[in-house]
Motif scaffolding. Structure first.
Motif, PDB file in Angstrom:
ATOM      1  N   THR A   3      -0.384  11.148  45.243  1.00  0.00           N
ATOM      2  CA  THR A   3       0.504   9.981  45.272  1.00  0.00           C
ATOM      3  C   THR A   3       1.119   9.669  43.915  1.00  0.00           C
ATOM      4  O   THR A   3       1.887   8.724  43.796  1.00  0.00           O
ATOM      5  CB  THR A   3      -0.260   8.735  45.764  1.00  0.00           C
ATOM      6  N   ARG A   4       0.769  10.448  42.912  1.00  0.00           N
ATOM      7  CA  ARG A   4       1.308  10.205  41.566  1.00  0.00           C
ATOM      8  C   ARG A   4       2.311  11.293  41.200  1.00  0.00           C
ATOM      9  O   ARG A   4       2.082  12.468  41.446  1.00  0.00           O
ATOM     10  CB  ARG A   4       0.198  10.169  40.517  1.00  0.00           C
ATOM     11  N   LYS A  20       9.840   1.204  36.692  1.00  0.00           N
ATOM     12  CA  LYS A  20       9.271   0.913  38.009  1.00  0.00           C
ATOM     13  C   LYS A  20      10.371   0.549  39.014  1.00  0.00           C
ATOM     14  O   LYS A  20      10.390   1.068  40.138  1.00  0.00           O
ATOM     15  CB  LYS A  20       8.253  -0.227  37.891  1.00  0.00           C
ATOM     16  N   GLU A  24      11.351   2.376  42.715  1.00  0.00           N
ATOM     17  CA  GLU A  24      11.015   1.633  43.932  1.00  0.00           C
ATOM     18  C   GLU A  24      11.990   1.911  45.067  1.00  0.00           C
ATOM     19  O   GLU A  24      11.746   1.515  46.201  1.00  0.00           O
ATOM     20  CB  GLU A  24      10.966   0.127  43.640  1.00  0.00           C
ATOM     21  N   PHE A  28       6.844   1.984  47.950  1.00  0.00           N
ATOM     22  CA  PHE A  28       6.081   0.972  47.227  1.00  0.00           C
ATOM     23  C   PHE A  28       5.412   1.609  46.005  1.00  0.00           C
ATOM     24  O   PHE A  28       4.564   2.503  46.133  1.00  0.00           O
ATOM     25  CB  PHE A  28       5.030   0.340  48.148  1.00  0.00           C
ATOM     26  N   THR A  30       2.859   1.550  43.124  1.00  0.00           N
ATOM     27  CA  THR A  30       1.604   0.862  42.773  1.00  0.00           C
ATOM     28  C   THR A  30       1.479   0.671  41.266  1.00  0.00           C
ATOM     29  O   THR A  30       0.922  -0.323  40.814  1.00  0.00           O
ATOM     30  CB  THR A  30       0.383   1.649  43.284  1.00  0.00           C
ATOM     31  N   ASP A  31       1.987   1.636  40.494  1.00  0.00           N
ATOM     32  CA  ASP A  31       1.944   1.505  39.034  1.00  0.00           C
ATOM     33  C   ASP A  31       3.012   2.394  38.407  1.00  0.00           C
ATOM     34  O   ASP A  31       3.431   3.386  38.989  1.00  0.00           O
ATOM     35  CB  ASP A  31       0.559   1.883  38.489  1.00  0.00           C
ATOM     36  N   GLY A  49       3.038   5.800  40.381  1.00  0.00           N
ATOM     37  CA  GLY A  49       2.094   5.902  41.490  1.00  0.00           C
ATOM     38  C   GLY A  49       2.690   5.267  42.737  1.00  0.00           C
ATOM     39  O   GLY A  49       3.226   4.161  42.677  1.00  0.00           O
ATOM     40  N   TYR A  50       2.622   5.986  43.858  1.00  0.00           N
ATOM     41  CA  TYR A  50       3.108   5.468  45.140  1.00  0.00           C
ATOM     42  C   TYR A  50       1.925   5.174  46.051  1.00  0.00           C
ATOM     43  O   TYR A  50       0.823   5.702  45.861  1.00  0.00           O
ATOM     44  CB  TYR A  50       4.053   6.471  45.813  1.00  0.00           C
ATOM     45  N   LYS A  51       2.162   4.368  47.059  1.00  0.00           N
ATOM     46  CA  LYS A  51       1.097   3.981  47.988  1.00  0.00           C
ATOM     47  C   LYS A  51       0.694   5.149  48.890  1.00  0.00           C
ATOM     48  O   LYS A  51      -0.490   5.310  49.195  1.00  0.00           O
ATOM     49  CB  LYS A  51       1.546   2.783  48.830  1.00  0.00           C
ATOM     50  N   THR A  52       1.680   5.973  49.301  1.00  0.00           N
ATOM     51  CA  THR A  52       1.352   7.088  50.198  1.00  0.00           C
ATOM     52  C   THR A  52       1.911   8.396  49.627  1.00  0.00           C
ATOM     53  O   THR A  52       2.843   8.401  48.815  1.00  0.00           O
ATOM     54  CB  THR A  52       1.958   6.885  51.597  1.00  0.00           C
TER      55      THR A  52
END
Length: 154
Positions: A3-4, A20, A24, A28, A30-31, A49-52
């Protein structure tokens, strides 16, 4: 699950918030972290970093070879630390590189020399050397005897 992503060739003035916001667009975030030197300057790469994994994959395909301001970005999945496929580091800021090691050695040497007093070597010119030789000739007989008796006692 990957996810990164890592983003190369960022503009040097870019901040984490704008970084960021830009990424986006594909999911989503995350960081977001732009990597900086110890002096606070951008190393011109960062991590998102993404959620999925699906969002991360979409971002890699969408953003790779696109532009952020005037900089062409290179985007790929980030690899875990210690991965065998990661090339050897070369930057003076990356642990494990010879440039990093040399930089640290120079810094340690500077610190060490900072606290040690510097000693200057005194060079004697020919006139001073002759004067030093003549000093022995100018010593009185009594002084020579005193020096010899002192040397014998010690």
């Amino acid at each position: 699950e990957r996810t990164r992503i890592i983003v190369w060739n960022l503009p040097p003035y870019l901040n984490d918030n704008r970084f960021k916001e830009h990424f986006e667009q594909k999911g989503f975030v995350t960081d977001a972290k732009i990597i900086m030197t110890s002096d606070g300057l951008s190393r011109q790469f960062g991590f998102i970093g993404y959620k999925t994994e699906k969002e991360a994959k979409a971002a890699v395909h969408y953003f790779n070879s696109t532009y952020l301001d005037t900089r062409k970005l290179k985007v790929e999945f980030a690899r875990p630390v210690g991965d065998n496929e990661i090339s050897r580091p070369w930057s003076k800021y990356s642990k494990g590189s010879s440039a990093y090691k040399k930089k640290r050695e120079r810094e340690e040497k500077k610190k060490k020399n900072k606290y040690e007093p510097k000693r200057k070597k005194q060079k004697l010119n020919n006139h001073q050397e002759k004067n030093n030789e003549n000093k022995d000739e100018n010593i009185s007989f009594e002084d020579k005897l005193q020096q010899q008796s002192f040397l014998q006692l010690s």
